[in-house]
Structures are given as structure tokens and as C-alpha cells.
Design a protein around this motif. Sequence first.
Motif, PDB file in Angstrom:
ATOM      1  N   ALA A   1      13.477 -10.599  -6.363  1.00 32.58           N
ATOM      2  CA  ALA A   1      13.575 -12.056  -6.481  1.00 32.58           C
ATOM      3  C   ALA A   1      12.647 -12.734  -5.480  1.00 32.58           C
ATOM      4  CB  ALA A   1      15.005 -12.504  -6.257  1.00 32.58           C
ATOM      5  N   ILE A   2      12.409 -12.042  -4.350  1.00 33.64           N
ATOM      6  CA  ILE A   2      11.565 -12.597  -3.292  1.00 33.64           C
ATOM      7  C   ILE A   2      10.518 -11.559  -2.907  1.00 33.64           C
ATOM      8  CG2 ILE A   2      11.522 -13.598  -0.976  1.00 33.64           C
ATOM      9  CD1 ILE A   2      14.494 -14.124  -1.212  1.00 33.64           C
ATOM     10  N   TYR A   3       9.273 -11.997  -2.837  1.00 28.90           N
ATOM     11  CA  TYR A   3       8.198 -11.092  -2.446  1.00 28.90           C
ATOM     12  C   TYR A   3       7.557 -11.558  -1.150  1.00 28.90           C
ATOM     13  CZ  TYR A   3       8.410  -9.040  -7.084  1.00 28.90           C
ATOM     14  OH  TYR A   3       8.825  -8.396  -8.207  1.00 28.90           O
ATOM     15  N   PHE A   4       7.327 -10.614  -0.256  1.00 29.62           N
ATOM     16  CA  PHE A   4       6.601 -10.898   0.975  1.00 29.62           C
ATOM     17  C   PHE A   4       5.300 -10.105   0.954  1.00 29.62           C
ATOM     18  CE2 PHE A   4      10.993 -11.631   2.094  1.00 29.62           C
ATOM     19  CZ  PHE A   4      10.926 -12.800   2.851  1.00 29.62           C
ATOM     20  N   MET A   5       4.200 -10.786   1.235  1.00 25.43           N
ATOM     21  CA  MET A   5       2.911 -10.095   1.249  1.00 25.43           C
ATOM     22  C   MET A   5       2.142 -10.491   2.493  1.00 25.43           C
ATOM     23  SD  MET A   5       2.000 -10.149  -2.699  1.00 25.43           S
ATOM     24  CE  MET A   5       3.377  -9.977  -3.857  1.00 25.43           C
ATOM     25  N   ASP A   6       1.680  -9.483   3.202  1.00 22.63           N
ATOM     26  CA  ASP A   6       0.983  -9.735   4.456  1.00 22.63           C
ATOM     27  C   ASP A   6      -0.518  -9.631   4.223  1.00 22.63           C
ATOM     28  OD1 ASP A   6       0.365 -10.141   7.073  1.00 22.63           O
ATOM     29  OD2 ASP A   6       1.859  -8.723   7.850  1.00 22.63           O
ATOM     30  N   GLU A   7      -1.158 -10.763   4.111  1.00 21.46           N
ATOM     31  CA  GLU A   7      -2.608 -10.850   3.896  1.00 21.46           C
ATOM     32  C   GLU A   7      -3.103 -10.009   2.717  1.00 21.46           C
ATOM     33  OE1 GLU A   7      -5.196 -10.959   7.176  1.00 21.46           O
ATOM     34  OE2 GLU A   7      -3.575 -11.246   8.599  1.00 21.46           O
ATOM     35  N   PRO A   8      -2.602 -10.287   1.513  1.00 19.08           N
ATOM     36  CA  PRO A   8      -3.024  -9.476   0.365  1.00 19.08           C
ATOM     37  C   PRO A   8      -4.493  -9.655  -0.004  1.00 19.08           C
ATOM     38  CG  PRO A   8      -1.715 -11.344  -0.378  1.00 19.08           C
ATOM     39  CD  PRO A   8      -1.642 -11.331   1.130  1.00 19.08           C
ATOM     40  N   PHE A   9      -5.127 -10.733   0.482  1.00 20.20           N
ATOM     41  CA  PHE A   9      -6.522 -10.982   0.110  1.00 20.20           C
ATOM     42  C   PHE A   9      -7.511 -10.457   1.145  1.00 20.20           C
ATOM     43  CE2 PHE A   9      -3.981 -14.585  -1.579  1.00 20.20           C
ATOM     44  CZ  PHE A   9      -4.023 -14.205  -2.907  1.00 20.20           C
ATOM     45  N   GLN A  10      -6.975  -9.886   2.212  1.00 21.50           N
ATOM     46  CA  GLN A  10      -7.834  -9.411   3.295  1.00 21.50           C
ATOM     47  C   GLN A  10      -8.763  -8.291   2.801  1.00 21.50           C
ATOM     48  OE1 GLN A  10      -7.708 -10.911   6.112  1.00 21.50           O
ATOM     49  NE2 GLN A  10      -8.863  -9.637   7.514  1.00 21.50           N
ATOM     50  N   GLY A  11     -10.056  -8.538   2.865  1.00 22.52           N
ATOM     51  CA  GLY A  11     -11.019  -7.484   2.542  1.00 22.52           C
ATOM     52  C   GLY A  11     -11.067  -7.065   1.085  1.00 22.52           C
TER      53      GLY A  11
ATOM     54  N   THR B   1     -13.081 -10.563  -7.496  1.00 22.90           N
ATOM     55  CA  THR B   1     -12.369 -10.262  -8.738  1.00 22.90           C
ATOM     56  C   THR B   1     -10.920  -9.872  -8.438  1.00 22.90           C
ATOM     57  OG1 THR B   1     -14.450  -9.193  -9.334  1.00 22.90           O
ATOM     58  CG2 THR B   1     -12.638  -8.983 -10.899  1.00 22.90           C
ATOM     59  N   THR B   2     -10.760  -9.044  -7.417  1.00 23.02           N
ATOM     60  CA  THR B   2      -9.408  -8.614  -7.045  1.00 23.02           C
ATOM     61  C   THR B   2      -8.592  -9.802  -6.550  1.00 23.02           C
ATOM     62  OG1 THR B   2     -10.309  -6.488  -6.395  1.00 23.02           O
ATOM     63  CG2 THR B   2      -8.098  -6.996  -5.611  1.00 23.02           C
ATOM     64  N   GLU B   3      -9.243 -10.662  -5.778  1.00 18.44           N
ATOM     65  CA  GLU B   3      -8.536 -11.842  -5.262  1.00 18.44           C
ATOM     66  C   GLU B   3      -7.999 -12.685  -6.425  1.00 18.44           C
ATOM     67  OE1 GLU B   3      -9.919 -13.670  -1.837  1.00 18.44           O
ATOM     68  OE2 GLU B   3      -9.064 -15.630  -2.270  1.00 18.44           O
ATOM     69  N   ILE B   4      -8.825 -12.894  -7.432  1.00 17.52           N
ATOM     70  CA  ILE B   4      -8.383 -13.685  -8.590  1.00 17.52           C
ATOM     71  C   ILE B   4      -7.251 -12.958  -9.323  1.00 17.52           C
ATOM     72  CG2 ILE B   4      -9.107 -14.576 -10.854  1.00 17.52           C
ATOM     73  CD1 ILE B   4     -11.911 -15.031  -9.488  1.00 17.52           C
TER      74      ILE B   4
ATOM     75  N   TYR C   1      -4.121 -22.280  -4.262  1.00 21.64           N
ATOM     76  CA  TYR C   1      -3.281 -21.114  -4.537  1.00 21.64           C
ATOM     77  C   TYR C   1      -1.783 -21.399  -4.386  1.00 21.64           C
ATOM     78  CZ  TYR C   1      -7.391 -18.011  -4.194  1.00 21.64           C
ATOM     79  OH  TYR C   1      -8.586 -17.378  -4.381  1.00 21.64           O
ATOM     80  N   PHE C   2      -1.425 -22.266  -3.441  1.00 19.32           N
ATOM     81  CA  PHE C   2      -0.016 -22.357  -3.030  1.00 19.32           C
ATOM     82  C   PHE C   2       0.574 -23.737  -3.295  1.00 19.32           C
ATOM     83  CE2 PHE C   2      -2.083 -19.097  -0.511  1.00 19.32           C
ATOM     84  CZ  PHE C   2      -1.219 -18.030  -0.677  1.00 19.32           C
ATOM     85  N   ASP C   3       1.892 -23.791  -3.472  1.00 15.91           N
ATOM     86  CA  ASP C   3       2.538 -25.099  -3.596  1.00 15.91           C
ATOM     87  C   ASP C   3       3.402 -25.423  -2.367  1.00 15.91           C
ATOM     88  OD1 ASP C   3       4.672 -23.400  -3.998  1.00 15.91           O
ATOM     89  OD2 ASP C   3       5.021 -23.990  -6.083  1.00 15.91           O
ATOM     90  N   TRP C   4       3.551 -24.426  -1.485  1.00 16.02           N
ATOM     91  CA  TRP C   4       4.388 -24.613  -0.307  1.00 16.02           C
ATOM     92  C   TRP C   4       3.672 -23.989   0.884  1.00 16.02           C
ATOM     93  CZ3 TRP C   4       8.565 -27.417  -1.727  1.00 16.02           C
ATOM     94  CH2 TRP C   4       9.590 -27.636  -0.788  1.00 16.02           C
ATOM     95  N   VAL C   5       3.869 -24.519   2.071  1.00 21.35           N
ATOM     96  CA  VAL C   5       3.152 -23.954   3.224  1.00 21.35           C
ATOM     97  C   VAL C   5       4.002 -24.064   4.487  1.00 21.35           C
ATOM     98  CG1 VAL C   5       1.902 -26.125   3.702  1.00 21.35           C
ATOM     99  CG2 VAL C   5       0.914 -23.957   4.482  1.00 21.35           C
ATOM    100  N   THR C   6       3.880 -23.056   5.344  1.00 19.01           N
ATOM    101  CA  THR C   6       4.494 -23.114   6.664  1.00 19.01           C
ATOM    102  C   THR C   6       3.395 -22.951   7.706  1.00 19.01           C
ATOM    103  OG1 THR C   6       6.643 -22.283   5.985  1.00 19.01           O
ATOM    104  CG2 THR C   6       6.055 -21.919   8.278  1.00 19.01           C
TER     105      THR C   6
END
Length: 246
Positions: free
Chosen positions: A160-170, A174-177, A206-211
Motif C-alpha cells: 500500500a505504501i512504497y519507499f524509494m531511496d533515490e530511484p533516479f540516481q545514475g 529512458t529508465t527515469e521515464i 513528477y510529484f504532487d506532494w513534497v517534504t
Amino acid sequence: MKEQQPAIQVDDLTVAYNYKPVLWDIDLTVPEGVLMAIVGPNGAGKSTLIKAILGIIDPIAGSVAIYGKPYKEQRKLVGYVPQKGSVDWDFPTTAVDVVLMGTYGKLGWIKRPGKKEKKEALEALEKVGMLSFKNRQISQLSGGQQQRVFLARALVQDAAIYFMDEPFQGVDATTEIAIINILKELRKAGKTVVVVHHDLQTVPEYFDWVTFLNVKKIATGPVKDIFNDDNLTKTYGINYKVAINK
Ligand code: ADP
């Protein structure tokens, strides 16, 4: 009942390493169904916040609730994609096996993954563009490829909840998209997604919410309301335009 609870509730959370506080008195409410970026400078405590929420690190004060209950009781609701390169693979296991591990929670201890789970795992690998690597040893994949395999594992977990730590790093463009499309798909399905994110320029897209985090919580809320010069300056200590063009 689930709908009335916030997905994540953090109260008075303080975390220290060697007596040095790296998160100070954090209060944070994350409503269900948002795609949230955690932003802040290096060393702001972003990874530590995720680890504290997941019970990987013990706080010195405060508490965390996932849909109103401690993480320990809600493990099955939570998927985690760790930072690239943060896992050492010293035993031989293939990409598809790593993804299959994501189904264990649903199956319980006794049942082994069968045809249905294998099919799900292969579909998830296809989604992240890693199907052709399914039989490759995980240790023989690049960091970005490992990251995509972890994402596939999180997908089959059906959390139900996903946590991702810098999934776009490096990762390449194409992968980022591909990754952001998957994250948006998850949000569409009503999931809550929390992402440690570095690229300030892509936050509104990318996001609708931010901290905003820098040891303390600076601000949290909808991107359209709080992603502004004031909060960026408070968080990064420099002018917004400088931060965003970094
Ligand atoms: P961010 O993810 O925002 O870059 P981290 O949560 O990784 O920040 O780290 C926050 C602070 O805690 C940093 O000053 C970092 O050096 C320190 N830190 C992180 N992990 C450890 C650890 N295992 N032991 C000691 N200090 C740590």
C-alpha cells in the motif's frame, strides 16, 4: 477504516548517530494516495527518515505509525527500494529470484512461489525493462539495473505504501521515464509513494506532494502550495534559483 487513517504518521521523531542528532523532532503526516518527494541537501537525514519509519534504525524519541499501527504490524503493507548499491550480494541469486522474494509476504512461510507468482515476477521485470536479464546473477548487474530489479520486487509485493531511496540516481533518461511512469501508475492505483529525490527541477512534474527536510522538517504539503522560493531557501540555505539550477 483504513481510509480515515493517514498512510504514515510520524510524531516527535528524533534520531541520532553517536549521540549527534541527524533528525530533530520530526512531525509528519502523509495522506494516503500521494506521490511524495523528500528533498533536502546531502546529509539532511532523508535516508535516515525512511530507515527510521521502516524500523531499520531505532529513534531516540518519537513514534511512527503506518495506517495507525506500528510498522512491525504493518510490514506487509510496505515496499522498500533501497539506495542503489547499498545491498551487497555475496550469494548467487538471479534477478527473477529476487523479484519472487517479493511474493513471500503474500504466500506465508509454507507455500512456495508457483506458476502464478512466477508469471507476476516476469511481468514486473518486463515493466521495468529487465526481462531479458531474468536469469542473470544479481551481483552481475549494474547498480541501475539492480535498482530496477528491486522496483520489480516492490511491484509484485502489492504493497500500500512504497519507499524509494533515490530511484533516479545514475539511471539513464529512458529508465527515469519508465520509473516515473510506474510511480504514477502506483499512485493512480491509490498507493502512497515516498521518494528521496535530488533533482529539484523535476519535483513539480513528477510529484504532487513534497517534504522539505534539513535535520528538522521545514515544510510538508502539496507541491503546488509549498514548493516555493521561501521553503527552498530555508532548506538549502541558498537562493532558490541557485538551488534549482544546480
Ligand atoms: P541524506 O539521505 O539526506 O543524504 P542521511 O540520512 O544519509 O542523509 O544522513 C544524515 C546524517 O547522518 C549525515 O550527517 C550522515 O553522515 C549521518 N549518518 C548516516 N548514516 C550513518 C551511520 N550509519 N553512522 C553514523 N552517521 C551516519
